[in-house]
Design a protein around this motif. Structure first.
Motif, mmCIF file in Angstrom:
data_model
loop_
_atom_site.group_PDB
_atom_site.id
_atom_site.type_symbol
_atom_site.label_atom_id
_atom_site.label_comp_id
_atom_site.label_asym_id
_atom_site.label_seq_id
_atom_site.Cartn_x
_atom_site.Cartn_y
_atom_site.Cartn_z
ATOM 1 N N LEU A 1 6.538 4.407 9.937
ATOM 2 C CA LEU A 1 5.615 3.540 9.161
ATOM 3 C C LEU A 1 6.042 2.110 8.872
ATOM 4 N N THR B 1 -2.952 3.916 13.176
ATOM 5 C CA THR B 1 -1.584 4.861 13.278
ATOM 6 C C THR B 1 -0.651 4.813 12.225
ATOM 7 N N GLY B 2 -0.564 3.709 11.385
ATOM 8 C CA GLY B 2 0.013 3.507 10.440
ATOM 9 C C GLY B 2 -0.457 4.328 9.227
ATOM 10 N N TRP B 3 -1.738 4.586 8.911
ATOM 11 C CA TRP B 3 -2.462 5.367 8.055
ATOM 12 C C TRP B 3 -2.137 6.485 8.320
ATOM 13 N N LEU C 1 5.098 0.842 13.094
ATOM 14 C CA LEU C 1 3.760 1.200 13.082
ATOM 15 C C LEU C 1 2.997 0.133 12.154
ATOM 16 N N PHE D 1 3.219 -1.462 5.340
ATOM 17 C CA PHE D 1 1.977 -1.314 4.550
ATOM 18 C C PHE D 1 1.687 -2.317 3.667
ATOM 19 N N ALA E 1 0.459 7.911 9.837
ATOM 20 C CA ALA E 1 1.863 8.109 9.454
ATOM 21 C C ALA E 1 1.972 8.238 7.763
ATOM 22 N N LEU E 2 1.297 7.371 7.264
ATOM 23 C CA LEU E 2 1.265 7.290 5.742
ATOM 24 C C LEU E 2 0.742 8.718 5.177
ATOM 25 N N ALA F 1 -1.723 0.823 4.624
ATOM 26 C CA ALA F 1 -1.172 0.807 6.191
ATOM 27 C C ALA F 1 -2.066 -0.490 6.505
#
Length: 87
Positions: A35, A51-53, A39, A42, A55-56, A47
């Motif tokens: 992240l 995809t960051g969300w 990605l 944040f 991973a978070l 994020a």
């Protein structure tokens, strides 16, 4: 009188707790690192990418639960170790 052989303790799930706890913590840490590096990072509102969300969410689920599993596995391992030394 000869020393009595040590009786192995039955499999009580300690090894599985340690393996799964370590795996879950590792997965959460990896998701957090991805992240931050790949990605998009944040911000204070969350994020910045979809995809960051993901991973978070994975990091926030795996790190606390995996830490609890790992702590329980370590406690059971220490208890088994002290029982093996006594008897």
């Amino acid at each position: 009188m000869p020393a009595s052989p040590r009786i192995p303790l039955p499999d009580d799930g300690t090894r599985q707790l340690l393996q799964w706890g370590g795996t879950m913590v590792g997965t959460g840490v990896l998701a957090g690192l991805l992240l931050l590096t790949v990605l998009g990072g944040f911000s204070p509102t969350g994020a910045t990418t979809n995809t960051g969300w993901f991973a978070l969410i994975v990091a926030l689920m795996c790190i606390p639960f995996g830490s609890l599993l790992l702590a329980l596995g370590i406690a059971k391992w220490l208890r088994n170790r002290s029982l093996a030394r006594r008897g």
